[in-house]
Design an enzyme around this catalytic site. Structure first.
Site, short mmCIF file in Angstrom:
data_model
loop_
_atom_site.label_atom_id
_atom_site.label_comp_id
_atom_site.label_asym_id
_atom_site.label_seq_id
_atom_site.Cartn_x
_atom_site.Cartn_y
_atom_site.Cartn_z
N GLU A 290 0.80 -1.29 -0.06
CA GLU A 290 -0.18 0.10 -0.03
C GLU A 290 0.78 1.20 0.17
OE1 GLU A 290 -2.81 0.10 3.01
OE2 GLU A 290 -4.39 -0.78 1.83
N HIS A 311 8.29 -26.56 -1.59
CA HIS A 311 7.70 -27.72 -2.79
C HIS A 311 6.63 -27.08 -3.46
CE1 HIS A 311 10.06 -30.67 -0.14
NE2 HIS A 311 9.94 -29.57 0.62
N LYS A 425 -14.01 -0.06 -3.98
CA LYS A 425 -15.06 0.25 -3.07
C LYS A 425 -16.26 0.97 -3.88
CE LYS A 425 -12.30 0.96 0.82
NZ LYS A 425 -11.73 1.79 1.93
#
Ligand code: PA5
Length: 448
Positions: A290, A311, A425
């Site tokens: 951010e 792995h 948003k």
């Protein structure tokens, strides 16, 4: 007390020490910009001297509130997302027994659960269901007080708690951490009479772990917050503007990663060899993601748990596109001791390890991985942590925060805003027909 320690030697095949040290003037300038408050986002610098300015009275208030929740609740749900969630979880997971939740009797600490960090219907259903016969409390954390994810979770859990114990008792089991004045959560908390803590105006979410946002849930979980803060205070000193570049781990980290970025290393992978540190990496990803990912720039912060992910991601790291570098969090001392036993039949051929500590095997895996990755063209930075304790986690938090501020300025962005977070948003509200979003609703629906 020791300090956490940064080693960049194994990154110096890709960039030279001279190149890193050539950034000294720039780093000093960015450091000065931070300390003088003259850069972009300078209204969000409250974290800079936060550790050393926390008072005994503030800590005591947090500890006393934690004690109330601990005495009343077998489960405490911390509601929050992003910076209002990750720091607390990082410390709690690092400092708790990995199987703590299986201890159902004689528990020392309440079980900590989390909500409001997703909008999963099944997650919320299962959480509410498991809480039906539990004595629970809620810490509701939202700086803006308007974030959708935690608001939905709080609405559900508040209702359930009030139905279970009554509105009056529920009041004593709910704590709100939010802005001093603004936002729906502040209004609600005032109206309902909840105990509240304030998130300072000048501390952004991802820099807020050492405010009540992190400290209250951490204290409820039984972790010593004074040690955490003491560690951060020591790192505040160790990374101060007065510390010369060559001795300042935050400045060196910021300079090295920017130099690597310039050399084409666009992805930084934070690696840990201790599963308890998984959420430290999640916190770090948010801090750097951010803070730096903007204006078409920024190192992509990724993370792996090792040896587990050797792995799965190991192949890619070893031989994939050479645009990555690694920062390994290496823990020197384990808390517990486990020795690999001898087996008379030795069918698995592991007797060559018999008598060794499991951590010795882990350390050789770490060293072997480092050498293999360096050979494979992956520059390697190493941060040594003497042990997983609140003190050293406090150091680690502050180290990363300080380096992030310097690094963001070196990159030429405002490390303290997050304008990009609003895009989803806006669309979500438009799609859900939120009042006030009529035009956006029409526009977005025409695109579907
Ligand atoms: O770092 C940030 O600013 C964000 O991640 C916020 O912490 C997150 O979006 C939650 O916001 P709020 O605390 O306002 O609910």
């Amino acid at each position: 007390m020791k300090n956490i320690c940064l080693n960049i030697e194994k990154a110096l095949g890709t960039v030279s020490k001279e190149q890193v040290f050539a950034r000294e003037t720039e780093s000093n300038a960015c450091m000065a910009t931070l300390h003088n408050g003259t850069g972009a986002g300078n209204d969000f610098l409250g974290w800079l001297h936060l550790p050393s300015s926390i008072t005994d009275a503030e800590l005591a208030d947090i500890e006393n509130t934690a004690e109330v929740l601990r005495s009343k609740c077998e489960v405490v749900v911390a509601i929050g997302i992003g910076g209002s969630y990750l720091g607390a979880r990082a410390v709690i997971e690092a400092m708790s027994n990995s199987f703590d939740w299986l201890h159902t009797s004689n528990r020392k600490n309440p079980v900590m659960l989390y909500a409001g960090h997703n909008i999963g219907e099944d997650y919320l259903y299962e959480l509410c269901d498991i809480l039906k016969d539990k004595q629970f409390g809620i810490i509701n954390i939202s700086k803006s007080g308007t974030t959708t994810e935690p608001a939905i979770a709080f609405r559900m859990l508040k209702k359930q708690l009030e139905e279970a114990v009554g509105k009056e008792e529920a009041k004593h089991r709910i704590v709100a951490i939010t802005d001093a004045r603004k936002g729906a959560l502040r209004t609600l908390a005032t109206q309902e009479g909840y105990k509240t803590f304030v998130i300072p105006d000048n501390v952004g979410g991802r820099f807020s772990v050492l405010t009540p946002v992190g400290l209250l849930p951490i204290a409820v979980a039984g972790v010593n917050i004074r040690e955490l803060v003491a560690g951060a205070v020591s790192m505040e000193k160790a990374t101060d503007a007065s510390v010369p570049f060559a001795e300042n781990p935050a400045a060196i980290y910021a300079a090295t990663r920017n130099e690597l970025y310039k050399a084409g290393k666009k992805i930084e992978i934070l690696c840990n060899f201790n599963p308890k540190l998984h959420y430290i990496a999640e916190w770090w990803k948010q801090l750097y993601g951010e803070s730096e990912g903007k204006e078409g720039k920024g190192i992509f912060p990724a993370a792996v748990d090792l040896t587990t992910d050797l792995h799965s991601m190991g192949q890619w790291i070893q031989e994939g596109e050479r645009t990555i570098f690694e920062t390994v969090i290496s823990v020197e001392e384990m808390e517990h001791s486990m020795i690999v036993p001898t087996d008379a039949e030795n069918l698995d051929g592991l007797n060559f390890l018999a008598g060794k500590h499991v951590d010795e095997v882990n350390k050789m895996a770490e060293l072997g991985t480092q050498l293999a990755h360096v050979d494979g063209g992956v520059p390697n930075l190493k941060i040594s942590l003497p042990a997983i304790t609140p003190y050293y986690i406090g150091q680690l938090f502050y180290f990363f925060e300080k380096a992030c501020g310097i690094s963001g300025y070196m990159l030429g962005v405002n490390p303290f805003n997050q304008p990009g977070v609003e895009a989803y948003k806006k669309n979500m509200f438009a799609l859900l027909n939120k009042p006030g979003y009529e035009k956006e609703s029409e526009a977005i629906k025409s695109r579907l």
